[in-house]
Design a protein around this motif. Sequence first.
Motif, PDB file in Angstrom:
ATOM      1  N   ALA A 260      43.158  44.176  38.809  1.00 35.94           N
ATOM      2  CA  ALA A 260      43.647  45.387  38.137  1.00 35.94           C
ATOM      3  C   ALA A 260      45.288  45.749  38.750  1.00 35.94           C
ATOM      4  N   ARG A 261      44.957  45.688  40.353  1.00 31.59           N
ATOM      5  CA  ARG A 261      46.537  45.705  41.212  1.00 31.59           C
ATOM      6  C   ARG A 261      47.257  45.120  41.148  1.00 31.59           C
ATOM      7  N   THR A 262      47.195  43.729  41.396  1.00 33.95           N
ATOM      8  CA  THR A 262      47.835  42.096  41.915  1.00 33.95           C
ATOM      9  C   THR A 262      48.701  41.732  40.475  1.00 33.95           C
ATOM     10  N   ARG A 263      48.366  42.524  39.216  1.00 31.28           N
ATOM     11  CA  ARG A 263      48.751  41.619  38.011  1.00 31.28           C
ATOM     12  C   ARG A 263      49.481  42.998  37.734  1.00 31.28           C
ATOM     13  N   GLY A 264      49.808  44.551  38.261  1.00 34.72           N
ATOM     14  CA  GLY A 264      50.447  45.460  37.671  1.00 34.72           C
ATOM     15  C   GLY A 264      51.829  45.397  38.622  1.00 34.72           C
ATOM     16  N   GLU A 265      51.563  44.971  39.528  1.00 32.90           N
ATOM     17  CA  GLU A 265      52.058  45.926  40.954  1.00 32.90           C
ATOM     18  C   GLU A 265      51.840  44.567  41.933  1.00 32.90           C
ATOM     19  N   GLY A 266      51.434  43.045  42.116  1.00 30.73           N
ATOM     20  CA  GLY A 266      51.916  42.760  43.006  1.00 30.73           C
ATOM     21  C   GLY A 266      51.162  42.288  44.055  1.00 30.73           C
ATOM     22  N   ALA A 267      51.531  41.553  45.293  1.00 34.40           N
ATOM     23  CA  ALA A 267      50.640  41.251  46.205  1.00 34.40           C
ATOM     24  C   ALA A 267      50.219  42.303  47.135  1.00 34.40           C
ATOM     25  N   ASP A 268      50.433  43.359  47.254  1.00 35.07           N
ATOM     26  CA  ASP A 268      50.498  44.592  47.608  1.00 35.07           C
ATOM     27  C   ASP A 268      49.436  45.615  47.247  1.00 35.07           C
ATOM     28  N   GLY A 269      48.890  45.475  46.002  1.00 33.74           N
ATOM     29  CA  GLY A 269      47.747  45.810  45.630  1.00 33.74           C
ATOM     30  C   GLY A 269      46.290  46.191  45.734  1.00 33.74           C
ATOM     31  N   GLY A 270      46.333  44.564  47.173  1.00 34.62           N
ATOM     32  CA  GLY A 270      44.923  44.304  46.846  1.00 34.62           C
ATOM     33  C   GLY A 270      43.573  45.769  47.657  1.00 34.62           C
ATOM     34  N   TYR A 271      42.363  45.990  46.871  1.00 40.24           N
ATOM     35  CA  TYR A 271      41.708  46.837  47.815  1.00 40.24           C
ATOM     36  C   TYR A 271      40.458  45.585  48.982  1.00 40.24           C
ATOM     37  N   VAL A 272      41.143  45.462  49.633  1.00 36.97           N
ATOM     38  CA  VAL A 272      40.660  44.524  50.646  1.00 36.97           C
ATOM     39  C   VAL A 272      40.877  45.117  51.964  1.00 36.97           C
ATOM     40  N   THR A 273      39.326  45.058  52.147  1.00 37.67           N
ATOM     41  CA  THR A 273      38.995  45.755  54.080  1.00 37.67           C
ATOM     42  C   THR A 273      38.033  44.797  54.503  1.00 37.67           C
ATOM     43  N   THR A 274      37.761  44.981  55.157  1.00 36.82           N
ATOM     44  CA  THR A 274      37.016  44.451  56.386  1.00 36.82           C
ATOM     45  C   THR A 274      35.498  45.321  56.954  1.00 36.82           C
ATOM     46  N   PHE A 275      34.221  44.568  56.987  1.00 45.40           N
ATOM     47  CA  PHE A 275      33.209  45.766  57.038  1.00 45.40           C
ATOM     48  C   PHE A 275      32.296  45.482  58.276  1.00 45.40           C
ATOM     49  N   SER A 276      31.899  46.708  58.318  1.00 48.79           N
ATOM     50  CA  SER A 276      30.994  46.304  60.071  1.00 48.79           C
ATOM     51  C   SER A 276      30.019  47.419  59.850  1.00 48.79           C
ATOM     52  N   ALA A 277      28.061  46.948  59.517  1.00 52.62           N
ATOM     53  CA  ALA A 277      27.475  48.489  59.416  1.00 52.62           C
ATOM     54  C   ALA A 277      26.680  48.119  60.217  1.00 52.62           C
ATOM     55  N   LEU A 278      25.871  49.178  60.853  1.00 55.33           N
ATOM     56  CA  LEU A 278      24.632  48.707  61.954  1.00 55.33           C
ATOM     57  C   LEU A 278      23.864  50.184  61.282  1.00 55.33           C
ATOM     58  N   VAL A 279      22.593  49.303  60.651  1.00 52.39           N
ATOM     59  CA  VAL A 279      21.901  50.512  60.545  1.00 52.39           C
ATOM     60  C   VAL A 279      20.257  50.346  61.632  1.00 52.39           C
ATOM     61  N   ILE A 280      20.315  51.870  62.254  1.00 49.67           N
ATOM     62  CA  ILE A 280      19.021  51.421  62.998  1.00 49.67           C
ATOM     63  C   ILE A 280      17.844  51.846  62.342  1.00 49.67           C
TER      64      ILE A 280
ATOM     65  N   GLY B 208      35.864  43.039  48.512  1.00 47.63           N
ATOM     66  CA  GLY B 208      37.398  43.163  47.866  1.00 47.63           C
ATOM     67  C   GLY B 208      38.506  41.206  47.800  1.00 47.63           C
ATOM     68  N   ALA B 209      38.271  40.739  48.111  1.00 47.35           N
ATOM     69  CA  ALA B 209      39.211  39.538  48.470  1.00 47.35           C
ATOM     70  C   ALA B 209      38.245  39.131  47.469  1.00 47.35           C
ATOM     71  N   GLY B 210      37.454  38.354  46.979  1.00 50.78           N
ATOM     72  CA  GLY B 210      36.834  37.682  45.327  1.00 50.78           C
ATOM     73  C   GLY B 210      35.763  38.091  45.175  1.00 50.78           C
ATOM     74  N   ALA B 211      35.354  37.441  43.994  1.00 52.87           N
ATOM     75  CA  ALA B 211      33.782  37.844  43.342  1.00 52.87           C
ATOM     76  C   ALA B 211      33.021  37.745  44.291  1.00 52.87           C
TER      77      ALA B 211
END
Length: 574
Positions: free
Chosen positions: A100-120, A166-169
Amino acid sequence: MRPAPLRLSVGQWSDRGQKETNQDFHGALIPQGAVLALKGASFAVADGVSSSRFGGEAAEIAVKSFLTDYYCTSDAWSVKTSARRVLEATNSWLFGQTRARTRGEGADGGYVTTFSALVIKGRVAHLLHVGDGVIGRLRQGAFEPLTEPHRVVLSPAETYLGRALGAGADVEIDYRSVALSEGDLFVLATDGAADHIPWRELSAHLNAQAGDLDLAAARLVAAAKANGSDDNLTVQIIRIDALPESDASDMIRAAQDFPPPPPLDALSEIDGLRILRKLHANARSHVYLVLDPATHRRLVLKAPAAELCADPVLLRRFMMEEWVARRVSSPHIVPAADLGRARSYLYVLLEFVDGQSLRQLMNDQPELPLETVRTLLEQIVAGVRALHRKEIAHGDLRPENILIDGTGGVQLIDFGSAHVAGIADSAIALPPAALGALQYAAPELLLGEPPGRASDQFAIGVIAYELLTGRLPYGAAGGKVRSDKNRRALTYQPATRAGQPLPAWINGALRTATDPLARRRYEALSEFLADLRAPNPRFLRERHAPLIERNPLRFWQGLCALLAALSLFLAIRG
């Protein structure tokens, strides 16, 4: 005495570094009591992609949603299933915002993040990772990275992020589990910190500041900045202070807190429930029909037998019945009953099903119509699939554990032998389930493997075979498997009956569902039901088995009769 619970210490530090804003986000949640036993403690670090002005928001959403939604998943699910489902849902939402963001606001509109989790959880650490952060462990003074960064290298000077939320479906999430030892230190770090601290230097900092984890995290961040990091920097440190030998859930706590009930006689009372009559008794339990005067409901009360009362570990297994019934909602699973008031004794309380067991129906009607059998099997499978969706294998499916009410509805009972993934990967001490009727147990269960989807399918296949033929597919040999040689020697007896002959393709479906090797059974129970409804072409192509294979006894009886007749004929002629 109750076992000591899991104890952890946490330290964390985050810094924007040379950036104007900090797009990293981190969080931790250490619950208490039953939740800690069944779900564990969780820790997460995310690094919003700096090329997007929404990266920081994406990182915050990823961490907060994980720490919240993970604890909303079923207690019966394994950590791997629960965490992955939460992260897949989070990825879908972030990717929708990205589009939704990249269609309206260009390439800087992405919701993209790395993620690391630990469950003990219990005595095991579960790692989930996507992106270029790091999860590592310091044990006995040496640091070991436990994840690999998802980077695509174009040249020594040029790389880019290969995977992120957030980078792909769809997103591929790395999962790993490792056994814990007391004193272990786990580190979660974003690339801004991890890429600028050599492992040896990181080990030295952790060893020097192990007593103050917040200070240790701050000094690691400072060291990375001093080594030239120009990115946001976040470090989270978790120390294992104490591990449980076994832990307690609400189910197990009941087995520890309450005494078994006294002998129950007709018209006696327990916790306000009036005993009407005994329904069943065996070496594990005594089952009673009871009345709750407050609601005028008839319920089933299951009390542990005297043999179980002396063993607290076996009592925990006994309480599985109600634990499972409370967590699986299906019209084909007998529900647990809620009194709405405190109990004084240890027992299982279930809703009463006014009907008969499948065994009784089979005794009353030895040769059921094929369509009736199909209808029964479809309901049995519906109940089993409700269990499987919660990562629970029944483990003791047989006609005695299948009830049929007055309307023909089917409900499954007796979950004392159930295998629950969410309990199996925790520290809750449960003994292996005692095998029920061996003739319905899959060969792999007889060889010591835990119940699973394939073994439940085998039991359903045997029940289906017995409903249609009145016999068992492997006779008495099916319950005597004690080695792989025994399993290979099993010979399937083709399904036949005199009154209503069965189509050959029905036999093919039954043979597949009851194959001695689990890998050769159906991938899904729905396939088995489909093959009972309509001919599978592969069964139609199979050659017609000779009589000696289909019914060896009849073959030899016929041959003997033929030889006797021939002998008589020759004697008369002579």
